[in-house]
Design an enzyme around this catalytic site. Structure first.
Site, short mmCIF file in Angstrom:
data_model
loop_
_atom_site.label_atom_id
_atom_site.label_comp_id
_atom_site.label_asym_id
_atom_site.label_seq_id
_atom_site.Cartn_x
_atom_site.Cartn_y
_atom_site.Cartn_z
CG ASP A 68 1.04 -25.89 -23.21
OD1 ASP A 68 0.57 -25.41 -24.26
OD2 ASP A 68 0.34 -26.33 -22.30
CD GLU A 69 -1.70 -27.96 -27.62
OE1 GLU A 69 -2.15 -28.64 -28.56
OE2 GLU A 69 -2.20 -26.91 -27.24
CG ASP B 119 -1.79 -29.89 -23.88
OD1 ASP B 119 -1.09 -28.91 -23.57
OD2 ASP B 119 -3.03 -29.89 -23.87
MG LIG Z 1 -1.47 -27.41 -21.96
#
Ligand SMILES: [Mg+2]
Length: 408
Positions: A117-118, A19
């Site tokens: 973003d993960e 993350d």
């Molecule tokens: Mg994040």
């Protein structure tokens, strides 16, 4: 030793969750050195405290003022008027996201991206090539830092659920590993809201039942939880006990969510179909809020007498799980649809192009009107939970009031 041999044979999985840290804000600080070390708020225009819409991402410096994702931008402004407020630049974020995902693919072919973003990767087979899970994770973090200039937090665990919990524990720039066999102990002290699917409402409900930590939930009987919360309660119990067998490939962000109704007899009266659309939109909205999902593409499914089936899709300008928005659009589509005088056998509503609500993909411009609608929807959920489905039907389903909200 026999025991040793046995544990060698047990194939323990290794799942890594990555993350990016305060992603949008971190990119802004990367591209604008003058923003570094300062509170940066990516989101809607604060208009000196009169702005509507919400915070998308706050830099860690801004978080010290209590500013966080999804907070109304006006409130963020009041907390820190001197913060740097910027609009998101999605193209830039997407380009970096692609770069990060490509780096991840170098560490495992089994990848499931769950947001911009993960992502999860399964490293059961690949960890040894990198000198073990810890060393793999360190190399991965270093490559991301070198190639993008950004930091990421990583969790490694025997399954996806724990890996995701782990990546969040030591942000920013964290690396947290839960060893096999330590799953229950790892989760036990954490608050129940860390469990997937436990939002504020469920959290309050579970607290009333006497549960505040995951460990407490893990110790109660699965049967009791299933009796009180349904199938989902049984699933929660498994998560609390660190059980999550889904393979990474199967994760995928949920692609769509839908509800439909088949009539006992084919329906000629469009009014009745419209009432069903109202009810389905409410139900779908409740399901989506329960699962923390918002969607952007609405599908209306119409099956006519004789089983002819049609679907019509529309894209919404923003991600939503708002019953009124979905209903409005569905009604519009339905009214334009030419049934050629045929009766309706089934009507259904679905949402796709889904995003998690808690992440950084929240609608930037959530209006106060939407916030008010969310409140009405929450109230409906509460009433349903208390008095059953029928009790919580919007007044307009019973009479002919055009806008249901005024009756609350
Ligand atoms: Mg994040």
């Amino acid at each position: 030793m026999a025991l040793q041999v046995m544990s060698d044979k047990v194939s323990t999985r290794l799942v890594l969750h990555l993350d990016m840290d305060a992603f949008y804000a971190a990119v802004e600080q990367l591209d604008h050195p003058e923003y570094r070390g300062k509170p940066v708020v990516v989101g809607a225009d604060p208009k000196a405290g009169r702005g509507r819409g919400v915070v998308s991402t706050a830099s860690y410096e801004a978080r010290k003022y209590g500013i966080h994702s999804a907070m109304p931008i006006s409130q963020a402004y009041r907390r820190c008027p001197q913060a740097i407020f910027v609009f998101p630049r999605f193209e830039r974020y997407t380009a970096i996201s692609r770069q990060v995902m490509n780096i991840l693919r170098d560490f495992s072919p089994q990848l499931a991206q769950i947001s911009i973003d993960e992502a999860f990767i399964e490293i059961t087979q690949t960890a040894n090539f990198h000198g073990g899970a810890k060393s793999l994770a360190e190399k991965l973090k270093a490559r991301i830092k070198n190639e993008t200039g950004l930091t990421a937090s990583v969790g490694v665990a025997p399954n996806m659920f724990i890996a995701k919990v782990a990546s969040d524990l030591q942000k920013p720039d964290g690396l947290t590993i839960c060893e096999a066999g330590r799953e229950k102990a790892f989760l036990a002290p954490l608050p129940i809201k860390k469990l997937w699917g436990v939002g504020p409402k469920t959290e309050a409900h579970l607290q009333k039942m006497g549960f505040s930590t995951i460990g407490q939930l893990a110790q109660c009987s699965q049967k009791m939880l299933a009796e009180r919360l349904g199938k989902w309660g049984a699933h929660l119990w498994e998560l609390a006990n660190g059980i999550d067998d889904r393979p990474v490939e199967d994760w995928g962000p949920r692609k769509s969510i839908s509800q439909e109704h088949t009539y006992d007899q084919d329906i000629a009266d469009p009014q009745i179909v419209e009432q069903t659309i109202w009810r389905i939109a409410d139900g779908l909205s409740a399901d989506m809020r329960q699962a923390d999902l918002k969607g952007q593409v609405l599908t209306l499914k119409i099956r006519l007498e004789g089983f002819e089936t049609f679907t019509r899709q529309r894209k919404l300008p923003e991600f939503t799980n708002d019953a009124a928005t979905m209903r409005q659009l569905a009604l519009e589509i339905f009214r334009k649809f030419d049934r050629q005088g045929k009766k309706v056998r089934l009507i259904g509503l679905g949402m796709s192009h889904l995003n998690n609500v808690g992440g950084e993909q929240l609608s930037l411009f959530q209006t106060e009107e939407q916030t008010r609608r969310d409140k009405v929807s929450n109230l409906l959920d509460t009433l349903r939970a208390k008095h059953g489905e029928e009790a919580a039907t919007r007044a307009s389903l019973l009479g002919n009031e055009p806008e249901g909200f005024t009756s609350f």
